[in-house]
Design an enzyme around this catalytic site. Structure first.
Site, PDB file in Angstrom:
ATOM      1  N   TYR A  48       0.835  -1.220   0.000  1.00 21.58           N
ATOM      2  CA  TYR A  48       0.000   0.000   0.000  1.00 21.58           C
ATOM      3  C   TYR A  48       0.867   1.267   0.000  1.00 21.58           C
ATOM      4  O   TYR A  48       0.802   2.082  -0.922  1.00 21.58           O
ATOM      5  CB  TYR A  48      -0.925  -0.074   1.222  1.00 21.58           C
ATOM      6  CG  TYR A  48      -1.652   1.186   1.598  1.00 21.58           C
ATOM      7  CD1 TYR A  48      -2.255   1.990   0.636  1.00 21.58           C
ATOM      8  CD2 TYR A  48      -1.758   1.560   2.941  1.00 21.58           C
ATOM      9  CE1 TYR A  48      -2.940   3.131   1.008  1.00 21.58           C
ATOM     10  CE2 TYR A  48      -2.440   2.690   3.311  1.00 21.58           C
ATOM     11  CZ  TYR A  48      -3.030   3.481   2.345  1.00 21.58           C
ATOM     12  OH  TYR A  48      -3.705   4.610   2.715  1.00 21.58           O
ATOM     13  N   ALA A  58       9.611  -2.995   3.279  1.00 24.70           N
ATOM     14  CA  ALA A  58       9.158  -4.385   3.463  1.00 24.70           C
ATOM     15  C   ALA A  58       9.254  -4.765   4.937  1.00 24.70           C
ATOM     16  O   ALA A  58      10.339  -4.706   5.521  1.00 24.70           O
ATOM     17  CB  ALA A  58      10.020  -5.328   2.631  1.00 24.70           C
ATOM     18  N   TYR A  64       6.315  -5.570  17.514  1.00 25.09           N
ATOM     19  CA  TYR A  64       6.342  -4.782  16.281  1.00 25.09           C
ATOM     20  C   TYR A  64       7.176  -3.513  16.486  1.00 25.09           C
ATOM     21  O   TYR A  64       8.159  -3.264  15.765  1.00 25.09           O
ATOM     22  CB  TYR A  64       4.905  -4.430  15.851  1.00 25.09           C
ATOM     23  CG  TYR A  64       4.841  -3.388  14.771  1.00 25.09           C
ATOM     24  CD1 TYR A  64       5.461  -3.608  13.544  1.00 25.09           C
ATOM     25  CD2 TYR A  64       4.183  -2.175  14.983  1.00 25.09           C
ATOM     26  CE1 TYR A  64       5.422  -2.638  12.548  1.00 25.09           C
ATOM     27  CE2 TYR A  64       4.144  -1.212  13.992  1.00 25.09           C
ATOM     28  CZ  TYR A  64       4.760  -1.442  12.788  1.00 25.09           C
ATOM     29  OH  TYR A  64       4.730  -0.481  11.815  1.00 25.09           O
ATOM     30  N   LYS A 112      11.151  -2.579  15.099  1.00 23.52           N
ATOM     31  CA  LYS A 112      11.422  -1.366  14.316  1.00 23.52           C
ATOM     32  C   LYS A 112      12.488  -0.517  15.014  1.00 23.52           C
ATOM     33  O   LYS A 112      13.358   0.059  14.376  1.00 23.52           O
ATOM     34  CB  LYS A 112      10.133  -0.556  14.131  1.00 23.52           C
ATOM     35  CG  LYS A 112       9.126  -1.200  13.188  1.00 23.52           C
ATOM     36  CD  LYS A 112       9.529  -0.992  11.736  1.00 23.52           C
ATOM     37  CE  LYS A 112       8.477  -1.456  10.764  1.00 23.52           C
ATOM     38  NZ  LYS A 112       8.771  -1.103   9.374  1.00 23.52           N
ATOM     39  N   GLY A 157      -5.043  -3.048  23.949  1.00 19.38           N
ATOM     40  CA  GLY A 157      -3.807  -2.416  23.464  1.00 19.38           C
ATOM     41  C   GLY A 157      -4.010  -1.094  22.752  1.00 19.38           C
ATOM     42  O   GLY A 157      -3.042  -0.502  22.281  1.00 19.38           O
TER      43      GLY A 157
END
Ligand code: UDP
Length: 321
Positions: free
Chosen positions: A11, A74, A141, A145, A281
C-alpha cells in the site's frame, strides 16, 4: 537517482514508488508479494519478485540495477500478530533488514530511508509525540522497528551508511492507483467504506468511553501521498548524520466517530455504527509532531483534512468494484 523500494508492491510502498517516478527517479521494486500486489507496482518501475531473505537475489538486484539508494518498506506490521509470533517479527523486521544493510555495505550503497513507526515510543507520556521523547515499545512490532533504527545509527558511525527513519501512525487515503487492499482488512477507514459499498453491514466502534472529546479513540491519519512525499524528500537528506523524523498531520487528530461522519458525508450512505468493547492495546490518543521534519526538510502534510483523505479512499474503493 536509481532507487530500490523494498515492499514497493504494498500500500504505502507502491505510493512511494509512484512519487519517486514523478520526481524523475528510476525505480526498482523488490517485493515477495506476501502482502503486496503485482498490479500495484506503477508501470514505470521495474519489478523483482524476491524475498529479502534471499541474499543472493537481493545482492544481484542491487548490483545489476546499479542502485544508489534504498527505501526500505518491506516488513511485518500488525501489532497483535507480533505479540503472538515475535519470532516472525525479529526474523523479518530485524534479520532480513540487517541482510539488506550488509548487502548495501558490500556494494557501497550508502543511502537508506527506513519506514518506521511512532510505535517505537510506546505508551505516549505527552502529546504530540516528538522524536526526543523516550522510546519504550510495548509490543514486538515497535521493538523490532526500534532495534533496526538503532542498528542504522551504528552502521552510519562505522560504515558511513546514512539513513533517515520516518515514524508515523495511520497511513490512509489513496492515490489514483495505490490504495488499501489488506486481507483480512482490519483498518478503520477501509472497513467503514466497506459498509458504504454494501459488503459489510455495520461498523463496530471499539470503545466509546475513552477520555476524549467524543469518547472514541483519537488517531493521526496521514494521507499516503504526503507519506510518499516525505520518503522522497528523505532520500535527498541521506547525506548527513542518520536521524529519525516523526510524521503527523498537526492538530488534534481525528476520533473514530469523526472518521465515520466524514465517510457518511463523502458517500451519502448512512453507515450504521454500533458501540463495542475496547480493543486490547488501543491507547486513547496518538498524535505525532512533525515540527522537526518541517524545520529541516520543509515537509508539511498537504492533505491533512480527514474528509479529503476519506474521499480519496472512497474513489479507490469504487474504482475496484
Ligand atoms: N477501530 C474501530 N473499529 C474497527 C476498526 C478500528 O473502532 O472496526 C478503531 C481502533 O480502535 C482505533 C482506530 O479505529 O482506535 C484506528 O484503528 P486501525 O486499526 O485503523 O489503526 P491503528 O490505530 O490500530 O493503527
Amino acid at each position: 537517482m536509481r532507487v530500490l523500494v523494498t515492499g514497493g508492491a504494498g500500500y504505502i510502498g507502491s505510493a512511494v514508488a509512484e512519487e519517486l517516478l514523478h520526481g524523475g527517479h528510476e525505480v526498482v521494486v523488490y517485493d515477495n508479494l506476501a502482502k503486496g500486489h503485482r498490479d500495484a507496482v506503477p508501470p514505470g518501475a521495474s519489478f523483482v519478485h524476491g524475498d529479502l531473505g534471499d541474499a543472493q537475489l537481493l545482492r544481484e538486484t542491487l548490483r545489476s540495477s546499479r542502485v544508489e539508494a534504498v527505501v526500505h518498506m518491506a516488513a511485518d506490521s500488525l501489532v497483535g500478530e507480533s505479540i503472538v509470533n515475535p519470532a516472525r517479527y525479529y526474523a523479518n523486521n530485524v534479520g532480513n533488514g540487517l541482510a539488506l544493510l550488509n548487502a548495501m555495505r558490500e556494494l557501497g550503497i550508502d543511502r537508506l530511508v527506513f519506514s518506521s513507526t511512532v510505535a517505537v515510543h510506546g505508551e505516549p507520556r505527552r502529546l504530540p509525540i516528538e522524536e526526543s521523547d523516550p522510546t519504550d515499545p510495548i509490543n514486538p512490532y515497535g521493538e523490532t522497528k526500534l532495534a533496526f533504527e538503532r542498528a542504522l545509527r551504528w552502521y552510519d558511525e562505522a560504515y558511513g551508511l546514512h539513513s533517515v527513519s520516518l515514524r508515523y501512525f495511520n497511513a490512509a487515503g489513496a492515490t489514483e492507483r495505490a490504495g488499501e487492499r489488506h486481507d483480512p482488512e482490519t483498518h478503520l477507514i477501509p472497513l467503514v467504506l466497506q459498509v458504504a459499498s454494501g459488503t459489510r453491514r455495520e461498523i463496530t466502534v471499539f470503545g466509546d468511553d475513552y477520555d476524549t472529546r467524543d469518547g472514541t479513540c483519537i488517531r493521526d491519519y496521514i494521507h499516503v501521498i504526503d507519506l510518499a512525499r516525505a520518503h522522497v524528500l528523505a532520500i535527498g537528506a541521506c547525506d548527513a548524520d542518520s536521524r529519525a523524523y516523526n510524521l503527523g498531520c498537526g492538530g488534534d487528530g481525528t476520533t473514530v466517530l469523526e472518521v465515520i461522519a466524514a465517510a457518511r458525508a463523502v458517500t451519502g450512505h448512512a453507515i450504521p455504527a454500533q458501540p463495542g468493547a475496547r480493543r486490547p492495546g488501543d491507547p486513547a490518543r496518538l498524535v505525532a509532531s512533525s515540527a522537526r521534519i518541517e524545520r529541516d526538510l520543509g515537509w508539511r502534510p498537504a492533505h491533512a483534512d480527514i474528509r479529503g483523505i476519506v474521499e480519496s479512499a472512497w474513489r479507490f474503493a469504487e474504482s475496484r468494484r
